[in-house]
Design an enzyme around this catalytic site. Structure first.
Site, PDB file in Angstrom:
ATOM      1  N   VAL B  15       4.009  33.813  -1.973  1.00 18.97           N
ATOM      2  CA  VAL B  15       3.180  32.763  -2.545  1.00 18.97           C
ATOM      3  C   VAL B  15       3.407  31.430  -1.821  1.00 18.97           C
ATOM      4  CG1 VAL B  15       2.595  31.495  -4.640  1.00 18.97           C
ATOM      5  CG2 VAL B  15       3.191  33.916  -4.784  1.00 18.97           C
ATOM      6  N   GLY B 136      -2.285  35.260 -12.387  1.00 22.03           N
ATOM      7  CA  GLY B 136      -2.549  35.015 -10.964  1.00 22.03           C
ATOM      8  C   GLY B 136      -3.618  33.981 -10.703  1.00 22.03           C
ATOM      9  N   LYS B 207       4.068  35.629 -19.954  1.00 16.21           N
ATOM     10  CA  LYS B 207       2.731  35.033 -19.810  1.00 16.21           C
ATOM     11  C   LYS B 207       2.078  34.839 -21.177  1.00 16.21           C
ATOM     12  CE  LYS B 207       2.309  37.282 -15.309  1.00 16.21           C
ATOM     13  NZ  LYS B 207       1.815  38.477 -14.580  1.00 16.21           N
ATOM     14  N   GLY B 304      -0.670  38.559  -5.797  1.00 18.45           N
ATOM     15  CA  GLY B 304      -0.998  38.566  -4.380  1.00 18.45           C
ATOM     16  C   GLY B 304      -0.979  37.174  -3.799  1.00 18.45           C
TER      17      GLY B 304
END
Lengths: 428, 428
Positions: B15, B136, B207, B304
């Site tokens: 990241v 994300g 989360k 990702g």
């Protein structure tokens, strides 16, 4: 900052009353979240005597929205009248000139006069927010302008007219024709006063022009949106599409390339098993694609009192919290004049035509396509008792130029009854 | 405001490097949108000699993230190291103490220490932004905190661990068992260093705790999240669910009621034809329900390099634009201590158990359920060659208390091999 944020609301239709209800019901919640009271000081509508189901006696009443926009006790002018000329435009300009911020649900006003109004706002040090103008309650303007600000946006797509999507999905579900469902929508109050705004794709086209401006840093250019409504879609089209694994949607697509900015709001075939294909009824969906994000899909109610008022309140809360941003995400003076790209990326097309019962008719159709370089992936001809036989063709990928060329050739064959129905097949 | 916004990035994994790439690639775009240059001045990671595929020579290097956080030439401390104790926490505290804003992707840090850090930030007049910590690339924190700020949120749900969703959808698609797919994920690098963070639901639980705090104005309370992983889900469960029109998802649900705040991250059955049921592979989805908005569904890549970096950049652009908001949407001191609601709304449940081959075994099971007031909607028993026969039961709606009572009774029957698998059926 504990000074109240004072709203003047012009337009007390469904959405306006929805905003009044939320401000009253959630006074404590709004103050907790924004750090200051959010209050209504004045309202405006044509008929003060009408019963709107909520008590409006606490608010000053202005018959003239321009007078409302100029009031000293108004910080934010909330424009919920609609219409791209006349009172909505005049009052918005008056509000900006008087140093008020503007929150609006008016897609037509901004799609057509957005550049001029954004410049006026910036010159006055004010902002215009319009989350409610696009896709109802879905926070799509905020997501695109702020949440995805780190992306080069590559494509924005959306099903943004609930009435059209309702008609198309009901045609498939019930086997009723377009006209029957159009009448049903009229009875249910789903249609704008001018129904062509809905079924002609104009309303959705306004929304697309606003999304495109933010996505690509261009001046809103509604005149460059290729518009086509759903009026010519027949049950047969819906059935053929379903047979091939597709659904028909009134789909907006905006894409920028070296050729310019492509904006179209037209009925398209989309894969039935994609999020867009699965969208039922009046729900809206916006798909945003960017170089880092890949693809984000936002789905929610595209209209109605609660959802639209929710979007208006989102903008109001931003202003109460001091979150201020240029109308289209960057200063109006820096927005590009993107030339309109006439042709999009190559795509397969669906064509339905009626063939006259003449010798060699089908051969002439095939030849016209071939001469334009359009090759046929699938073709079906249906025998019918009447003169004109339906012919269905799915092409391989071709450009819209090639397709236009083919359509001219088809017309010249003089073996068709009327013009073909042509639907792009949008790959997702 | 044309002063550059200067970033110090701690953590140069996937990241971190993604953020570096975007800041470099989109320098002009970011400046156009935010009105000022966004630049990196310093970075920090353990190993300065490692080749990370991008040139980092222009940036000052700090081996110690705390030293990075304190640098005079850093305005925003970008924390991408991870871990809820140690360097990430120390450096975040140091950054706030030194008057820096913080952008982080660290869900564990905020789920566990969020309240304390939010108070520290506010005392210092700084903000902590964490869009990348949840789902994300999907701008869900922004949508919930800002776009939907006019709503009383009634329920938040989400599939927020891509690895679990990948395993569950691949089990159905390929007929391979949990262990095979777990190993495949390990090989593909889809698992955290401690895989229990993924398959045990802990990561997704972090989360959920953050979403619940924003949605309901409560202090983040990860300890109150009911957690259950996907390790006990068998192919049979997936097949039975599919037969009944359901799919199994690791689903987070947060809901506030008079009983308190309910937060659970557990495998559930959801209707196969709902947006949650249709979610495939590593994609994430968050469903937000509010009193005005009805239901909004946000879908996108949950992990990702690009998507997560996109979320980090969204926060950075907010700060560059001067958009500043309290960490959990309202001042930390005003967040409630919501008691944990032990039991949710009544729901039907799916139970799978192994029945020993004893006389009257099934009658004992039925009696245990009946005594707890749990009535059976459907039951199937499968004959097998071995001793224990699988029995599948779908109950009518019951509370989790009634179900707990039934499970105690089932254990006492002594006719079961092991404990039943119990999955809530979540109506959408």
């Amino acid at each position: 900052m504990t000074e109240p944020l004072r709203l003047g609301i012009a337009g007390l239709g469904t959405v306006g009353i929805g905003v009044v209800k939320i401000v009253r019901r959630h006074a404590a919640l709004l103050e907790a979240r924004t750090g200051r009271p959010v209050v209504i000081t004045a309202v405006s509508a044509r008929d003060a005597s009408k019963d709107r189901g909520v008590s409006l006696g606490d608010y000053a009443w202005e018959t003239d929205p321009v007078a409302l926009a100029k009031r000293d006790d108004v910080d934010v002018f909330v424009e919920l009248m609609g219409g791209h000329e006349g009172p909505a435009k005049l009052a918005t300009e008056a509000a900006l000139a008087a140093g008020k911020d503007v929150v609006t649900a008016n897609k037509a006003l901004l799609a057509i006069h957005g550049q001029e109004l954004a410049e006026t706002a910036e010159a006055a040090g004010r902002v215009i927010r319009f989350e409610a103008a696009v896709a109802g309650g879905i926070p799509v303007i905020k997501s695109l302008t702020e949440g995805l600000a780190g992306n080069e946006i590559t494509r924005v797509m959306g099903v943004m007219n609930g009435t059209c999507n309702y008609i198309l999905t009901r045609m498939e579900a019930t086997g009723q024709g377009y006209n029957v469902l159009f009448d049903e929508c009229a009875e249910l109050g789903y249609l704008e006063a001018d129904p062509n705004l809905d079924v002609g794709g104009i309303d959705a086209g306004h929304k697309l022009a606003l999304l495109a401006s933010i996505a690509f840093g261009t001046k809103p250019a509604f005149d460059n949106v290729t518009l086509e409504g759903i009026q010519r879609i027949e049950l047969d089209d819906i059935r053929h599409a379903a047979d091939m694994g597709y659904r028909i949607k009134l789909l907006g697509v905006a894409q920028r390339s070296a050729r310019g900015l492509e904006q179209r709001m037209t009925p398209c075939l989309v894969p039935a098993n994609s999020p867009l294909g699965q969208l039922e009824g009046g729900t809206n969906m916006v798909v945003i694609e960017g170089d880092s994000i890949e693809q984000v899909v936002l789905r929610g109610p595209g209209a109605g009192e609660g959802p639209t008022a929710s979007a208006v309140l989102g903008d109001i809360c931003d202003l109460a919290r001091g979150l201020r941003i240029a109308t289209f995400g960057q200063p109006a003076a820096t927005l590009d004049d993107a030339p309109a790209a006439r042709t999009g990326l190559p795509a397969p097309y669906y064509l339905r035509m009626k063939l006259l019962d003449k010798p060699g008719a089908l051969a002439k159709v095939a030849a016209a396509l071939g001469e334009a370089g359009v090759s046929v992936d699938r073709m079906r001809q249906y025998g019918r008792a009447d003169n004109a036989k339906p012919v269905l063709i799915v092409t391989h990928k071709c450009t819209s130029d090639m397709l236009e060329h083919a359509l001219v050739g088809l017309r010249d064959t003089a073996v068709l009854e009327g013009d073909p129905v042509v639907l792009r097949i949008e790959e997702l």
